[in-house]
Design a protein around this motif. Structure first.
Motif: not given
Lengths: 262, 269
Positions: B61-65, B200-204, B209-212, B254-263
């Motif tokens: 988790l730390k490394l990914s962030l 929004s581009g940066a969030i996407l 990057a998180l899912g790579e 969960g994190f990806s869903a939150a980020l997509l919502t934010l975007a």
């Protein structure tokens, strides 16, 4: 309305069908009278060696047609359990064979070990780190790539290192820069020269002759054992298993860097 | 034309034929939704908190962030000028540059990883020169960032390019009339105007990057705390500890869903 070119096309198609039919019929009748076949399901790592064994066996048994089917051992086991028409099963580990014994497909005393696959150290062709012995693995400046602990060879590797002593094992594991998801990835990383050394099955090195291979002392090495078992009463299947266990068959396996069974 | 309009009106008002649109859509939504539901249900049955706080999970988790945020930072710093140039300027070879920027998005990650390895690896096209100055990229956290930037930064560039291109060209002319130079035009007019698209581009880019996975496992390898990001820990966690793999998956979803919502929220505001 059927035009002339169209008619010609249809006639051609009909001709193709007819000729295919007559051609296809011939070998079937021939095999019913003369040839017996045996279907061998074998682990993917046996591909090259079993092709050679098939050729040699068919030379001395002209009436037998050996049919080979290669896949990973657990895939083959699943296929056999679901009724695939196999006469012989050659597995890369005891686990899959034991599963078939458990489900009653293989008789309890039918499975026999027919080869071992030993672990070896590989380095890139250039061998920049100048690795020569097993002990060199614990050198502090080394970049080592292993298979992850989650895959069978990763487990064997750590077992082998533990056999050589806890302190040695710890120093070697401190050199690990990556735990790869399968053994072919370890080979690839060394082939590309990204790390100084890796540990793989001896049989993995046949396909990459440019790699430097360093043997691991037999007293520490861990051997993966491959079992074979006939699944039916088919006489050619039994003959093929006997051939693999014979000195001639074992010599072929040894040529492909497997360790023969005593 | 008018018959077409009547046809559409008929469809939307007639509840008897609505199922033509609802049913196929529901099937597809079930395909998207059920696996996620299964994942979450499975996580609640096992001790989720305990698994999510396991040593390897926290390390991943730390490394990914850290790596994904660095990748986003690189995309912003290097990608913004590129997107600006692509949106506002005409230059020779622009089509080639656009293609080069779009290509990583469609490439299989395995191709990306292999290409990175034979370019920046120890014996790679460029990497062999890095070795002389003491830099070895494969199997380092830097390699993780490079892999993530390779696959994710194009998403930011694409979003930013559209953002810059959408700005009314009269604003640009007005700024020039006022005597603004290129930098003043960019920092005082274009950057604030395109702010929403850039964010929004940066969030996407961050979510990508998180899912790579594929490029990372090939180029950076897999070592806990150094190159084992969340997707790698999930993949290799299958055999060792399914609980940890599921817990990490749920955190990532969960994190990806939150980020997509934010975007989405940022786009709509």
């Amino acid at each position: 309305m059927i035009t002339l070119p169209r008619l010609r096309k249809r006639l051609l198609l009909l001709f193709v069908f007819l000729s295919y039919g007559t051609l296809a019929c011939q070998p079937v009748t021939a095999s019913q009278t003369n040839t017996q076949s045996a279907t061998i399901f074998a682990a993917a790592s046996l591909t090259e060696s079993f092709r050679e064994l098939e050729m040699l066996f068919e030379e001395t048994h002209p009436n037998v047609d050996i049919v080979l089917n290669f896949a990973s051992s657990n895939t083959l086991r699943a296929q056999i359990e679901n009724g695939a028409p196999a006469d012989v099963f050659a597995s890369a580990n005891m686990k899959e064979m034991d599963a078939l014994i458990e489900s009653g497909i293989v008789a309890v005393d039918a499975a026999r070990p027919f080869l071992h696959n030993r672990l070896v150290i590989i380095t890139p062709a250039e061998n920049i780190a100048n690795l020569t012995t097993f002990e060199d693995l614990s050198r502090a400046d080394l970049k080592l790539v292993l298979a992850a602990e989650e895959v069978p060879i990763g487990r064997y590797t750590r077992q082998m290192l533990a056999n050589a002593g806890t302190e040695f094992s710890e120093r070697v594991l401190a050199n690990v820069v990556s735990n790869e998801s399968n053994v072919k990835q370890v080979v690839a990383k060394i082939q590309l020269g990204e790390a100084d050394a890796g540990i793989v099955y001896a049989s993995d090195t046949v396909a990459v002759p440019e790699l430097v291979v360093i043997e691991i002392p037999a007293e520490y090495n861990v051997l993966a054992t491959y079992p074979i078992a006939p699944l039916t009463d088919s006489p050619p299947a039994h003959a093929f298993v006997s051939f693999i266990l014979s000195p001639e068959g074992q010599a072929v396996l040894e040529k492909w860097r497997f360790t023969p069974v005593q | 034309m008018s018959t077409l309009r009547i046809y559409f009106k008929h469809l939307t008002s007639d509840t008897h034929t609505n199922w033509i649109f609802v049913l196929p859509g529901l099937l597809l939504l079930a395909l998207f939704g059920i696996p996620l539901l299964a994942l979450i249900l499975q996580a609640t049955q096992t001790s989720f908190i305990e698994h999510a706080l396991a040593r390897e999970a926290v390390a991943a988790l730390k490394l990914s962030l850290v790596t994904s945020l660095l990748s986003v930072g690189i995309a912003l710093i290097l990608g913004t000028p590129l997107a600006y140039a692509l949106a506002r300027w005409q230059f020779a070879g622009k089509k080639v540059v656009e293609m080069l920027v779009d290509l990583p998005v469609v490439l299989p990650p395995a191709v990306a990883g292999l290409a990175l390895l034979i370019a920046f690896g120890r014996q790679g096209l460029v990497g062999q020169f890095f070795v002389h100055i003491g830099i070895q990229l494969p199997f380092t956290s830097a390699a993780v960032v490079i892999a993530q930037t390779f696959v994710a930064a194009p998403l930011y560039i694409r979003a930013a390019r559209i953002g810059f291109a959408d700005i009314d060209s009269q604003l640009e002319e007005a700024a020039y009339v006022e005597g603004a130079n290129q930098w003043q035009l960019f920092s005082a007019v274009m950057f604030p105007m395109a702010g929403r698209a850039l964010t929004s581009g940066a969030i996407l880019t961050w979510t990508r990057a998180l899912g790579e996975f594929g490029a990372t496992i090939l180029f950076a390898g897999n070592l806990e705390g150094v190159t084992q990001t969340m997707p790698l820990a999930i993949y290799l966690g299958f055999e060792r500890n399914l609980g940890v793999a599921i817990a990490l998956s749920v955190v990532l979803v969960g994190f990806s869903a939150a980020l997509l919502t934010l975007a989405r929220v940022i786009e709509k505001e």
